[in-house]
Design a protein around this motif. Structure first.
Motif, PDB file in Angstrom:
ATOM      1  N   SER A  80       0.843  -1.189   0.000  1.00 45.33           N
ATOM      2  CA  SER A  80       0.000   0.000   0.000  1.00 45.33           C
ATOM      3  C   SER A  80       0.878   1.238   0.000  1.00 45.33           C
ATOM      4  CB  SER A  80      -0.899   0.001   1.225  1.00 45.33           C
ATOM      5  OG  SER A  80      -1.705   1.151   1.220  1.00 45.33           O
ATOM      6  N   THR A  81       0.423   2.286  -0.676  1.00 44.87           N
ATOM      7  CA  THR A  81       1.240   3.486  -0.756  1.00 44.87           C
ATOM      8  C   THR A  81       0.686   4.641   0.063  1.00 44.87           C
ATOM      9  OG1 THR A  81       0.081   4.174  -2.751  1.00 44.87           O
ATOM     10  CG2 THR A  81       2.096   2.898  -3.044  1.00 44.87           C
ATOM     11  N   ASP A  82      -0.453   4.476   0.658  1.00 47.00           N
ATOM     12  CA  ASP A  82      -1.070   5.547   1.430  1.00 47.00           C
ATOM     13  C   ASP A  82      -1.205   5.137   2.887  1.00 47.00           C
ATOM     14  OD1 ASP A  82      -1.424   6.904  -0.946  1.00 47.00           O
ATOM     15  OD2 ASP A  82      -3.467   6.196  -1.200  1.00 47.00           O
ATOM     16  N   GLU A  83      -1.159   6.133   3.767  1.00 44.20           N
ATOM     17  CA  GLU A  83      -1.367   5.855   5.185  1.00 44.20           C
ATOM     18  C   GLU A  83      -2.285   6.897   5.781  1.00 44.20           C
ATOM     19  OE1 GLU A  83       2.582   5.753   6.699  1.00 44.20           O
ATOM     20  OE2 GLU A  83       2.794   7.909   6.678  1.00 44.20           O
ATOM     21  N   LEU A  84      -3.103   6.456   6.709  1.00 48.11           N
ATOM     22  CA  LEU A  84      -4.011   7.331   7.429  1.00 48.11           C
ATOM     23  C   LEU A  84      -3.239   7.950   8.581  1.00 48.11           C
ATOM     24  CD1 LEU A  84      -6.971   8.285   7.868  1.00 48.11           C
ATOM     25  CD2 LEU A  84      -7.203   6.336   9.427  1.00 48.11           C
ATOM     26  N   ARG A  85      -3.317   9.275   8.709  1.00 50.79           N
ATOM     27  CA  ARG A  85      -2.600   9.983   9.758  1.00 50.79           C
ATOM     28  C   ARG A  85      -3.517  11.001  10.407  1.00 50.79           C
ATOM     29  NH1 ARG A  85       2.867   9.232   9.821  1.00 50.79           N
ATOM     30  NH2 ARG A  85       3.065  11.144  11.002  1.00 50.79           N
ATOM     31  N   PHE A  86      -3.179  11.378  11.645  1.00 50.03           N
ATOM     32  CA  PHE A  86      -3.895  12.463  12.299  1.00 50.03           C
ATOM     33  C   PHE A  86      -3.531  13.771  11.621  1.00 50.03           C
ATOM     34  CE2 PHE A  86      -3.704   9.877  16.369  1.00 50.03           C
ATOM     35  CZ  PHE A  86      -5.035   9.554  16.322  1.00 50.03           C
ATOM     36  N   ALA A  87      -4.507  14.638  11.430  1.00 52.74           N
ATOM     37  CA  ALA A  87      -4.217  15.980  10.931  1.00 52.74           C
ATOM     38  C   ALA A  87      -3.640  16.827  12.058  1.00 52.74           C
ATOM     39  CB  ALA A  87      -5.486  16.616  10.372  1.00 52.74           C
ATOM     40  N   ASP A  88      -3.992  16.480  13.289  1.00 52.09           N
ATOM     41  CA  ASP A  88      -3.539  17.194  14.478  1.00 52.09           C
ATOM     42  C   ASP A  88      -2.911  16.178  15.424  1.00 52.09           C
ATOM     43  OD1 ASP A  88      -3.196  18.653  16.788  1.00 52.09           O
ATOM     44  OD2 ASP A  88      -5.323  19.061  17.088  1.00 52.09           O
ATOM     45  N   ASN A  89      -1.647  16.355  15.749  1.00 53.85           N
ATOM     46  CA  ASN A  89      -0.943  15.392  16.596  1.00 53.85           C
ATOM     47  C   ASN A  89      -1.457  15.357  18.031  1.00 53.85           C
ATOM     48  OD1 ASN A  89       0.670  14.490  14.550  1.00 53.85           O
ATOM     49  ND2 ASN A  89       2.308  15.929  14.974  1.00 53.85           N
ATOM     50  N   GLU A  90      -2.371  16.232  18.383  1.00 54.17           N
ATOM     51  CA  GLU A  90      -2.861  16.293  19.747  1.00 54.17           C
ATOM     52  C   GLU A  90      -4.103  15.421  19.969  1.00 54.17           C
ATOM     53  OE1 GLU A  90      -2.634  19.778  21.791  1.00 54.17           O
ATOM     54  OE2 GLU A  90      -0.798  20.393  20.810  1.00 54.17           O
ATOM     55  N   ALA A  91      -4.498  14.671  18.984  1.00 60.71           N
ATOM     56  CA  ALA A  91      -5.673  13.813  19.123  1.00 60.71           C
ATOM     57  C   ALA A  91      -5.396  12.735  20.167  1.00 60.71           C
ATOM     58  CB  ALA A  91      -6.023  13.175  17.783  1.00 60.71           C
ATOM     59  N   GLY A  92      -6.391  12.432  20.974  1.00 58.75           N
ATOM     60  CA  GLY A  92      -6.241  11.431  22.021  1.00 58.75           C
ATOM     61  C   GLY A  92      -6.486  10.026  21.510  1.00 58.75           C
ATOM     62  N   LEU A  93      -6.061   9.063  22.296  1.00 59.91           N
ATOM     63  CA  LEU A  93      -6.234   7.667  21.917  1.00 59.91           C
ATOM     64  C   LEU A  93      -7.644   7.146  22.152  1.00 59.91           C
ATOM     65  CD1 LEU A  93      -2.980   5.882  23.084  1.00 59.91           C
ATOM     66  CD2 LEU A  93      -3.676   6.513  20.803  1.00 59.91           C
ATOM     67  N   VAL A  94      -8.370   7.726  23.083  1.00 56.35           N
ATOM     68  CA  VAL A  94      -9.695   7.195  23.432  1.00 56.35           C
ATOM     69  C   VAL A  94     -10.645   7.190  22.241  1.00 56.35           C
ATOM     70  CG1 VAL A  94     -11.731   7.514  24.886  1.00 56.35           C
ATOM     71  CG2 VAL A  94      -9.444   7.691  25.883  1.00 56.35           C
ATOM     72  N   PRO A  95     -10.805   8.300  21.508  1.00 54.15           N
ATOM     73  CA  PRO A  95     -11.721   8.232  20.354  1.00 54.15           C
ATOM     74  C   PRO A  95     -11.234   7.260  19.282  1.00 54.15           C
ATOM     75  CG  PRO A  95     -10.842  10.474  20.611  1.00 54.15           C
ATOM     76  CD  PRO A  95     -10.296   9.641  21.714  1.00 54.15           C
ATOM     77  N   VAL A  96      -9.929   7.158  19.107  1.00 50.36           N
ATOM     78  CA  VAL A  96      -9.385   6.241  18.100  1.00 50.36           C
ATOM     79  C   VAL A  96      -9.682   4.801  18.496  1.00 50.36           C
ATOM     80  CG1 VAL A  96      -7.295   5.457  16.942  1.00 50.36           C
ATOM     81  CG2 VAL A  96      -7.559   7.868  17.522  1.00 50.36           C
ATOM     82  N   MET A  97      -9.447   4.488  19.751  1.00 46.49           N
ATOM     83  CA  MET A  97      -9.714   3.134  20.211  1.00 46.49           C
ATOM     84  C   MET A  97     -11.204   2.793  20.100  1.00 46.49           C
ATOM     85  SD  MET A  97      -7.029   2.999  23.388  1.00 46.49           S
ATOM     86  CE  MET A  97      -7.638   1.464  24.040  1.00 46.49           C
ATOM     87  N   ARG A  98     -12.062   3.758  20.383  1.00 54.52           N
ATOM     88  CA  ARG A  98     -13.513   3.524  20.240  1.00 54.52           C
ATOM     89  C   ARG A  98     -13.872   3.212  18.792  1.00 54.52           C
ATOM     90  NH1 ARG A  98     -15.909   7.992  24.228  1.00 54.52           N
ATOM     91  NH2 ARG A  98     -15.928   6.680  26.071  1.00 54.52           N
ATOM     92  N   VAL A  99     -13.329   4.000  17.871  1.00 51.95           N
ATOM     93  CA  VAL A  99     -13.617   3.772  16.448  1.00 51.95           C
ATOM     94  C   VAL A  99     -13.124   2.395  16.024  1.00 51.95           C
ATOM     95  CG1 VAL A  99     -13.018   4.515  14.108  1.00 51.95           C
ATOM     96  CG2 VAL A  99     -13.693   6.196  15.821  1.00 51.95           C
ATOM     97  N   LEU A 100     -11.912   2.040  16.409  1.00 47.30           N
ATOM     98  CA  LEU A 100     -11.368   0.739  16.041  1.00 47.30           C
ATOM     99  C   LEU A 100     -12.195  -0.395  16.631  1.00 47.30           C
ATOM    100  CD1 LEU A 100      -7.576   1.524  16.450  1.00 47.30           C
ATOM    101  CD2 LEU A 100      -8.812   1.137  14.305  1.00 47.30           C
ATOM    102  N   ARG A 101     -12.620  -0.234  17.866  1.00 53.11           N
ATOM    103  CA  ARG A 101     -13.442  -1.261  18.518  1.00 53.11           C
ATOM    104  C   ARG A 101     -14.785  -1.411  17.811  1.00 53.11           C
ATOM    105  NH1 ARG A 101     -14.152  -0.682  24.570  1.00 53.11           N
ATOM    106  NH2 ARG A 101     -14.767  -2.839  24.335  1.00 53.11           N
ATOM    107  N   GLU A 102     -15.421  -0.282  17.494  1.00 49.85           N
ATOM    108  CA  GLU A 102     -16.735  -0.327  16.845  1.00 49.85           C
ATOM    109  C   GLU A 102     -16.645  -0.831  15.409  1.00 49.85           C
ATOM    110  OE1 GLU A 102     -18.163   3.645  17.220  1.00 49.85           O
ATOM    111  OE2 GLU A 102     -18.409   3.484  19.396  1.00 49.85           O
TER     112      GLU A 102
END
Length: 76
Positions: A7-29
């Protein structure tokens, strides 16, 4: 959501200050992951960006947008 060298593309945060909790929720759901399995890809996203299929990246990005976490796709 896997490390795919083809793969040549990667998903990244636009803002490095994003917390892990919303990311973990999205991944879990999105992928029905238990909490302990959601932490690692959330950390990878924060550190280096997630590589996966375009569908995986879009599903995660959409879930994060719904939680006001801005993301972007970066060409590798």
């Amino acid at each position: 959501m896997t490390d795919r060298s083809s793969s040549t593309d990667e998903l990244r945060f636009a803002d490095n200050e994003a917390g892990l909790v919303p990311v973990m929720r999205v991944l879990r759901e999105t992928f029905c992951l238990p909490l302990e399995q959601a932490r690692e890809p959330a950390e990878v996203l924060r550190r280096t960006g997630l590589v996966g299929t375009s569908v995986e990246r879009e599903l995660i990005a959409d879930g994060l947008r719904r939680r006001s976490v801005a993301t972007g796709i970066r060409r590798r």
